[in-house]
Design a protein around this motif. Structure first.
Motif, PDB file in Angstrom:
ATOM      1  N   VAL A  73     -15.551  15.956  -0.384  1.00  0.00           N
ATOM      2  CA  VAL A  73     -15.462  14.856   0.583  1.00  0.00           C
ATOM      3  C   VAL A  73     -15.499  15.405   2.005  1.00  0.00           C
ATOM      4  O   VAL A  73     -16.232  14.918   2.869  1.00  0.00           O
TER       5      VAL A  73
ATOM      6  N   GLN B 259     -12.115   7.308  -6.620  1.00  0.00           N
ATOM      7  CA  GLN B 259     -12.161   5.852  -6.792  1.00  0.00           C
ATOM      8  C   GLN B 259     -11.771   5.452  -8.208  1.00  0.00           C
ATOM      9  O   GLN B 259     -11.175   4.414  -8.428  1.00  0.00           O
TER      10      GLN B 259
ATOM     11  N   ARG C  82      -3.619   0.464  -3.205  1.00  0.00           N
ATOM     12  CA  ARG C  82      -3.234  -0.926  -3.045  1.00  0.00           C
ATOM     13  C   ARG C  82      -2.557  -1.381  -4.329  1.00  0.00           C
ATOM     14  O   ARG C  82      -3.110  -1.239  -5.418  1.00  0.00           O
TER      15      ARG C  82
ATOM     16  N   TYR D 287       0.847  -1.195   0.000  1.00  0.00           N
ATOM     17  CA  TYR D 287       0.000   0.000   0.000  1.00  0.00           C
ATOM     18  C   TYR D 287       0.878   1.238   0.000  1.00  0.00           C
ATOM     19  O   TYR D 287       1.806   1.343   0.810  1.00  0.00           O
TER      20      TYR D 287
ATOM     21  N   THR E  60     -18.954  16.835   2.759  1.00  0.00           N
ATOM     22  CA  THR E  60     -19.945  15.776   2.971  1.00  0.00           C
ATOM     23  C   THR E  60     -19.822  15.239   4.395  1.00  0.00           C
ATOM     24  O   THR E  60     -20.819  14.941   5.051  1.00  0.00           O
ATOM     25  N   ARG E  61     -18.592  15.132   4.867  1.00  0.00           N
ATOM     26  CA  ARG E  61     -18.405  14.709   6.257  1.00  0.00           C
ATOM     27  C   ARG E  61     -19.051  15.733   7.179  1.00  0.00           C
ATOM     28  O   ARG E  61     -19.713  15.395   8.153  1.00  0.00           O
TER      29      ARG E  61
ATOM     30  N   GLU F 105      -7.861   3.834  -2.238  1.00  0.00           N
ATOM     31  CA  GLU F 105      -8.657   3.960  -1.032  1.00  0.00           C
ATOM     32  C   GLU F 105      -8.256   5.257  -0.361  1.00  0.00           C
ATOM     33  O   GLU F 105      -7.192   5.794  -0.627  1.00  0.00           O
TER      34      GLU F 105
ATOM     35  N   LYS G 286      -6.298  -0.665  -6.565  1.00  0.00           N
ATOM     36  CA  LYS G 286      -7.440  -0.049  -5.880  1.00  0.00           C
ATOM     37  C   LYS G 286      -6.968   1.216  -5.171  1.00  0.00           C
ATOM     38  O   LYS G 286      -5.937   1.195  -4.498  1.00  0.00           O
TER      39      LYS G 286
ATOM     40  N   GLY H 103      -9.759   9.006   5.217  1.00  0.00           N
ATOM     41  CA  GLY H 103      -9.972   7.663   4.668  1.00  0.00           C
ATOM     42  C   GLY H 103     -11.087   7.562   3.654  1.00  0.00           C
ATOM     43  O   GLY H 103     -11.377   6.481   3.164  1.00  0.00           O
ATOM     44  N   LYS H 104     -11.721   8.669   3.341  1.00  0.00           N
ATOM     45  CA  LYS H 104     -12.847   8.616   2.418  1.00  0.00           C
ATOM     46  C   LYS H 104     -12.436   9.160   1.056  1.00  0.00           C
ATOM     47  O   LYS H 104     -11.459   9.908   0.946  1.00  0.00           O
ATOM     48  N   THR H 105     -13.204   8.815   0.046  1.00  0.00           N
ATOM     49  CA  THR H 105     -12.950   9.356  -1.288  1.00  0.00           C
ATOM     50  C   THR H 105     -14.280   9.605  -1.963  1.00  0.00           C
ATOM     51  O   THR H 105     -15.297   9.076  -1.547  1.00  0.00           O
ATOM     52  N   CYS H 106     -14.237  10.393  -3.013  1.00  0.00           N
ATOM     53  CA  CYS H 106     -15.435  10.549  -3.828  1.00  0.00           C
ATOM     54  C   CYS H 106     -15.353   9.556  -4.987  1.00  0.00           C
ATOM     55  O   CYS H 106     -14.400   8.801  -5.110  1.00  0.00           O
ATOM     56  N   ALA H 107     -16.361   9.568  -5.831  1.00  0.00           N
ATOM     57  CA  ALA H 107     -16.381   8.639  -6.959  1.00  0.00           C
ATOM     58  C   ALA H 107     -15.201   8.880  -7.894  1.00  0.00           C
ATOM     59  O   ALA H 107     -14.605   7.944  -8.423  1.00  0.00           O
TER      60      ALA H 107
END
Lengths: 474, 246, 718
Positions: free
Chosen positions: C217, C97, C70, C53, C220-221, C80, C78, C90-94
């Motif tokens: 992101v 991704q 990853r 990672y 949104t949180r 992340e 991937k 730790g979050k992502t948008c589309a």
């Protein structure tokens, strides 16, 4: 059947003869020759039609299906939520068609309905040939048809068995059983006719009939065995027939879907199958009568009249079960089912729902009450075809249209057929093709049964009354 | 979503049937419909894209979709809460008994529905019988031009035409975490890993974890008041609990 | 960092056990030489069957979220979110991704247009050397990254034009207006930070902060925090805009005001709220007539009153200006009016209120991207022939700027255009040379996080895979070219390569206090920088705006002016999933739009009633005509838009940019005229358009069912 003719004494014997095959015997040798000739007699028209149908069949079942196997089911019209489309419609349709054969042959045999005699063969062939088309349709439907043998319960290293909980597994067993038993049942009464044909042919046909006739010579013992076997099959195949379409209905009735999950589906499907099957039988008989030599002798207005009555009764039965099914679903009050019923009637294909009722109920009820219309081969065969259209619509409504509506409105979507159309046409042409081939290879009329019936029937005079009598042969 | 210590919910007894069970809780009130979960799922699970025509014809391969409806008319119109919909991993799944090939079966270990790709013959009966309509079928061999295949996750099978597929609760991640825990001689910690959708969700609307652990965040959240299961009346025993906010 | 420094050394150094399998890896130089090898010749640090990672920074938009990628056998498989990154936790948008669909995109530029890099570097060196410094210009993307610093240094040392940063996202966010309003009200040209998560009542005037605005992101949180019903009272969101965006769809109340009346509505609410609170009426709100504002905006007085009541009575009231509300002729006034609401709520510098965004650790002041007006001037200079050489990196102005500004024609006024595009976009197609940069996941770098987090963050980037094609880092190209050009250029960039330059910049952080990690010397520090995905302060770096004058100034409440003579207000909005550069990623194309669920295309949103009157149905292709141009596209009958307004997403309409983007949909930029607000932002929401029927139909691909959602084709009402 014959009893209601008692009042027609004034017509006299000639009238009876003209009207009833059973009372119009010809010398056996002549009759045998007529049947043989109907097989041998082939015109250029036959070959033109045969070639055309063969070309269409080849295009559909080899090319189109090949494309679909190579490209995937995307070339068909199935989607989410209509995962099943015309292939399943056709499967149910052809299984339905196949029902009339057994119904006419076995039930009428068991009940000793004498008018059955000349057309049991043609009807039984429909069972077998219809099931072949049903088989094609179901295999076309599979995503990975090359692995279809995985549905068979065969021993394997990994101890993997099919899932006997699945209605599709029941289907497979039921249809296979039905195909095997109906083919046996087709074959048994064919043996004496094959023996007859063997004795009257030369060349490759001689070998062909000799092989198939299994050395039948017509001894008393052979006849006794044959009658026994036929009796056993006639009785045994009736529950199989009823079970097959009941089980086909379970594919739908067992599922948890609005419009499918209906307890009345079993008998509804059986009666629907008979409805389409009888319609198909008259159409086939009319074509055979119109196109093959000597057939006007064997297949007469009385037969259309008799089948017409059956069709009318079955149409009423179908209407009853349709109403019953509708009532149960409507009265249930489930909101999704309400959506679905509304969609059936007023959705984009609402016309199909009304057309189904017209074809299956209105048309037969308007026409089949009339004895003269009923006895008209052309008219009744058109009615038969209309009923089949209506029954095809019924299956179309049950399968892709009902699938369009479900409990997740976000996914509702219409189904638009793609390559299903050539493939579906292919099954029709293949069905006709098989019939055409059969008409040239085996006696389409069970001669011995006709002769047997004619031996049993007799006209007797009681005072001024002419009375038909039937003696017990067995 | 709330963190564990903010909740004060009585411990409940664990039945044997629950052992090993995984579950998910979705808070629709904070789901913004941003599609991050949909993208994350596609990236993790090697989903094919199908193109404009097929996608518009109901053939998209999304394992998770976000539904929204409308209420009222302009100007009193309201967009309903976004509703992420994926395989509910039913405890009593309608898809399972109807498959003639045993290609979709219940896993005794994870208490989820498995789709055995290499056993699937493509009758699509499971998809018809799924009341949630969350199964995707491979209508074609969808094109994935080079070098896009480099992205494929080696932990997840690539499906070919004629096969049904659906959300797996990222079972490959479950197994990876379990293997790791086993190698270290311990149980899987709550929150040690999560599904791709839950991992990406910027609003944290998706929580995934062990349902057999009454202390886990997901089982605590699932027990809150106001939670609902979709189409519960069918007796499917779904494993995804939804909260509709307010 | 020396090449002898292997990854194994690093592991020892960093004290990370080699047995740990899911290592966050600051792989140092090792990864610069990662090869995608067959199993037989695995790189020494790759364990069979184990993933590695790498922490890096997302380059899909300028927000700067931290990623952990990853990788497996040298392939990235991937993306992340980086859980410890303060911006996205730790979050992502589309879009984040789908980064890999860019990395592995089949339509990347695979080699320099000169064929080999020596020639390319010669071209760049000649361009630098053979022209006057004033004739050399750099146009760069919105992200304030290391390359921008490098070019700025180069420009500073040689007298070249300072690099200009631009992006369509910034244009549609009206960033210039926001910072200009902050300057007017707080005396500081900063980007405000809105603490949505801590608030109780949020009034958003066109800020689509759940979609693309500033830092989606992170916001949104914040929204999830606003709604967190478990720990506190559930917060309320009210959205003011003519067309229901995905953000408005999540709002508790959507107020479809007449476009152009946002400042009137904001001031009216301020006035009503001030009245409810009692005391002296602030000057800012004293000039507005509530009844007049209500009638002009089409918002009922009762609605204004209850919103004002909610706002006045809440302990955590917050008002956000953004998006289309600012992209109008009076956008600056709207921003000031809305910011004044916050002054009334007295939330400056308080939880749930307005802050000034934290500056990144190596940032002296907020440096905003160019406004559309500045870009117009830039284009005029291009046309005049002021530039002999134009370098373009990270931006696609031919697509992103309004067609009326006509960047494409202006390119012919420039002697030599050199593009560093990774993808064959519209601008690269017009360039004389394309010297492709690596994809973001193949690149080194850092990026300042400008908004969305309380902490000052310098997000770090490192290659997670070895370059797929014969591409080269633009920083390396510039350094090599500067060396080749010699003289001032060589002196300005005295580095061996990009990594050395990075180190020189990152080294400046070593002395800073309160950092997320410390290290005694640069190699370790750099390794940690890579391993953690950047460096940030542990403390809150946000500023509290000066509230003194915010309420004490006149704010004119006026209606915006609209250009063109059509009968419809035109609202372009940025597609959440595609935005300015997502259209070439097939999976982004196949993501349904959050509000319409349309995939793979552009649509025109129109109120069903209006459409009915015009006899327009779903999927009818219409011609949208503005004073600047016309486009043809299918109609989506959208139930949540004003009857006098039509809206269109920005993101499609590419004429180049690879097979998935090309010739798909239309670009609303083609309709935008050259009208600007006082702050220099484009008045993109200030257009009026005409609709003409074409008689054609084109089916839009939707995920939703038109039967199930709209009852279309279901017969009469049931």
């Amino acid at each position: 059947m014959m009893a209601d003719h008692n009042n027609h004494a004034e017509h006299g014997e000639a009238h009876f003869r003209e009207k009833h095959l059973m009372l119009d015997p010809l010398p056996r040798g002549q009759m045998n020759e007529m049947v043989m000739e109907s097989m041998y007699h082939t015109t250029w028209k036959f070959w033109v039609v045969f070639g055309l149908l063969a070309a269409i069949t080849a295009y559909a079942l080899f090319y189109s299906w090949g494309v679909m196997i190579a490209e995937g089911l995307g070339v068909a019209g199935v989607n989410r939520p209509s995962y099943w489309g015309i292939f399943l419609v056709n499967t149910v349709f052809w299984i339905g068609i196949s029902h009339a054969g057994t119904f006419i042959s076995a039930i009428l045999r068991v009940f000793k309905a004498e008018f059955r005699r000349p057309f049991t063969r043609a009807a039984e062939l429909m069972t077998t040939f219809g099931l072949v088309q049903a088989g094609f349709s179901i295999f076309m439907h599979m995503g990975r048809v090359w692995l279809s043998y995985w549905l068979m319960p065969y021993p394997n290293q990994r101890m993997l068995w099919p899932n006997f909980h699945s209605p599709l597994s029941w289907d497979l067993l039921a249809i296979t059983t039905y195909l095997l038993s109906s083919t046996m049942y087709l074959f048994l009464p064919l043996i004496p006719d094959l023996a007859m044909a063997r004795d009257r042919s030369t060349g490759w046909r001689k070998t062909f009939y000799k092989t198939l006739a299994l050395g039948f010579r017509g001894t008393e013992g052979e006849w006794a065995h044959l009658r026994n076997a036929m009796n056993i099959f006639a009785f045994a195949i009736i529950p199989v027939m009823f079970s097959v379409h009941t089980i086909v209905s379970w594919d739908f009735a067992v599922a948890t879907r609005p419009g499918w999950s209906s307890t009345i589906f079993g008998p509804y499907f059986v009666i629907g199958a008979l409805h389409s099957g009888m319609g198909a039988v008259v159409a086939v008989l009319a074509i055979i009568r119109g196109t093959m030599k000597h057939m006007k002798y064997f297949i007469r207005a009385e037969h259309f009249d008799a089948i017409g009555k059956l069709m009318l009764i079955i149409s009423m039965g179908w209407a009853y079960f349709f109403f019953n099914d509708y009532m149960i679903q409507w009265y249930g009050g489930d909101k999704w089912t309400d959506h679905l019923l509304h969609f059936h009637e007023y959705g984009p294909l609402g016309w199909m729902w009304f057309a189904m009722l017209i074809c299956n109920v209105a048309v037969p009820w308007l026409i089949l009450w009339n004895a003269r219309w009923r006895a008209n081969p052309l008219l009744i065969s058109i009615v038969g075809i209309i009923i089949n259209v209506g029954m095809w619509f019924e299956r179309y409504i049950i399968v892709p249209i009902s699938l369009s509506i479900n409990r997740m409105p976000f996914t509702w979507r219409m189904y638009e057929p793609g390559i299903e159309i050539p493939l579906g046409i292919g099954t029709v042409t293949f069905f006709i093709l098989l019939y055409m081939a059969a008409s040239k290879l085996i006696p389409l009329i069970p001669v011995w049964e006709v002769q047997e019936g004619q031996m049993a029937h007799e006209l007797k005079k009681f005072g001024r009354e002419t009375v038909v009598t039937v003696s017990e042969l067995e | 979503m709330a963190t564990l210590n903010e909740l004060n919910i009585a411990e409940v007894k664990l039945s044997a049937e629950e052992s090993g069970k995984w579950g998910m809780v979705i808070d629709q009130d904070i789901c913004t419909g941003c599609q991050a979960c949909v993208a994350a799922c596609a990236m993790e699970n090697n989903l094919s894209f199908v193109g404009e025509v097929d996608a518009g014809y109901g053939r998209s391969m999304h394992w998770i979709r976000i539904e929204r409806f409308w209420e009222g008319e302009y100007p009193e119109v309201r967009m309903t809460n976004n509703q992420p919909m994926m395989c509910q991993q039913c405890g009593s799944a309608p898809c399972e008994p109807v498959c003639p090939a045993f290609a979709t079966v219940h896993s005794m270990a994870e208490k989820i529905n498995l789709q055995v790709y290499n056993r699937c013959v493509g009758t699509r009966y499971c998809a018809n019988n799924c009341p949630y309509q969350v199964r995707s079928f491979n209508w074609r061999d969808y094109e994935r031009p080079e070098p896009l295949p480099n992205q494929l996750n080696p932990d997840v099978t690539v499906r070919r035409r004629g096969i049904m597929e659906k959300c797996t609760f990222c079972i490959q991640r479950i197994h990876r975490a379990q293997d790791q825990a086993k190698a270290e001689g311990r149980e899987v910690h709550d929150g040690e890993f999560t599904t791709a959708c839950a991992q990406s969700c910027p609003a944290n609307a998706i929580t995934f974890g062990r349902m057999d652990d009454p202390q886990s965040l997901v089982s605590q959240l699932a027990k809150r008041r106001g939670g609902m299961h979709h189409l519960e009346e069918l007796g499917t025993l779904p494993n995804v609990t939804y909260f509709n906010g307010g | 960092m020396s090449e002898q420094f292997s990854r194994r050394d690093f592991l020892k150094l960093a004290g990370v056990g080699a047995a740990t399998t899911a290592v966050l890896t600051g792989c140092g130089p090792a990864s610069r030489y990662v090869k995608r090898e067959p199993y037989m010749e695995m790189p020494e640090y790759t364990y069979n069957g184990q993933s590695t990672y790498y922490a890096t920074t997302c380059r899909e938009c300028a927000a700067g979220c931290g990623l952990v990628v990853r990788t497996y056998q040298g392939r990235a498989i991937k993306t992340e979110g980086n859980a410890s990154h303060p911006l996205n936790l730790g979050k992502t948008c589309a879009r984040g991704q789908a980064t890999l669909q860019g990395l592995y995109n089949p339509d990347r530029v695979q080699e320099p247009s000169t064929g080999d890099w020596d020639a390319a570097i010669q071209v760049v060196a000649d361009a630098l050397k053979n022209n006057q410094p004033g004739e050399i210009a750099f146009l760069m993307g919105m992200a304030p990254d290391h390359l921008f610093d490098l070019v700025s240094d180069l420009a500073g040392a040689t007298g070249m034009n300072a690099p200009v940063r631009f992006g369509a996202l910034g244009m549609f966010e009206a960033r210039a207006t926001l910072s200009k309003a902050a300057e007017n009200l707080f005396g500081e040209a900063a980007l405000p930070y809105f603490d949505v998560g801590g608030a109780q009542v949020v009034l958003s005037f066109g800020a689509n902060f759940l979609e693309t605005w500033l830092s989606p992101v992170s916001y949104t949180r914040g929204f999830a925090g606003l709604r967190e019903a478990q720990t506190k009272q559930r917060g309320t969101l009210v959205q003011f805009e003519a067309r229901m965006s995905a953000t408005a769809g999540k709002a508790d109340e959507w107020v479809p005001l007449r476009p152009g009346t946002e400042s009137l509505v904001a001031l009216a609410i301020g006035r009503l709220a001030a009245e409810m609170r009692g005391g002296v009426m602030p000057r800012a709100f004293s000039g507005v007539d509530v009844l007049d504002a209500a009638s002009k905006s089409g918002v009922k007085v009762e609605t204004l009153q209850h919103i004002a009541e909610m706002f006045a009575n809440s302990a955590g009231a917050l008002a956000i200006p953004g998006g289309a509300a600012l992209g109008q002729s009076n956008g600056l006034e709207v921003a000031e009016a809305v910011l004044a609401l916050n002054a009334l709520a007295d939330n400056f510098g308080k939880p749930g209120g307005v802050y000034l965004s934290a500056l990144a650790p190596n940032q002296a002041e907020y440096h905003r991207p160019a406004s559309a007006k500045e870009m117009q001037e830039f284009v005029q200079r291009m046309t005049r022939g002021d530039f002999k050489v134009l370098f373009i990196h990270g931006v696609n102005p031919v697509f992103e700027l309004p067609k009326s500004i006509d960047f494409k024609s202006a390119l012919s006024g420039v002697g030599q255009v050199i593009s560093f595009a990774t993808f064959p976009d519209e601008t690269a197609a017009e360039a004389d040379h394309v010297f492709p940069d690596h994809h973001g996941l193949e690149s080194w770098g850092y990026q300042r996080v400008v908004t969305g987090t309380a902490q000052p963050v310098l997000s770090g980037a490192q290659p997670v895979v070895s370059p797929f094609y014969n591409t080269r880092a633009t920083a390396d190209v510039l350094i090599a070219a500067a060396q080749l050009a010699g003289g001032r250029f060589a002196q300005a960039l005295p580095f061996k390569d990009e990594v050395e330059f990075l180190q020189s910049k990152v080294a400046l952080l070593m002395g800073e206090a309160d950092g997320s990690f410390v290290a005694p010397e640069i190699l370790t520090f750099m390794a940690y920088f890579q391993q953690h995905g950047g460096w940030w302060k542990n403390s809150d770096g946000r500023g509290a705006p000066d509230t003194a004058s915010a309420l004490n100034r006149n704010i004119n409440g006026s209606m915006a002016e609209f250009a063109g003579d059509g009968e419809f207000f035109f609202v372009p909005f940025v597609s959440t999933t595609l935005a300015e550069a997502g259209a070439n990623k097939p999976w982004l194309q196949e993501l349904p739009d959050p509000t319409t669920t349309v995939m793979w295309n552009t649509w025109l949103e129109m109120n069903p009633k209006t459409a009915h009157e015009l006899h327009i149905e779903n999927d009818d292709v219409v011609r949208v005509v503005s004073e600047a141009g016309a486009v043809e596209l299918p109609v989506y009958l959208y139930p949540a838009i004003r009857p006098d307004t039509v809206a269109m997403p920005f993101g499609q309409g590419h004429t180049a940019y690879g097979r998935y983007a090309e010739n798909r949909g239309v670009n609303p930029n083609d309709l935008l005229g050259q009208h600007f607000n006082e702050a220099g932002d484009l008045a993109f929401a200030g257009m009026k358009v005409r609709i003409e029927k074409t008689g054609r139909k084109q089916n839009l691909s939707r995920l939703e069912s038109m039967m199930g959602v709209y009852g279309e084709g279901m017969g009469e009402e049931h």
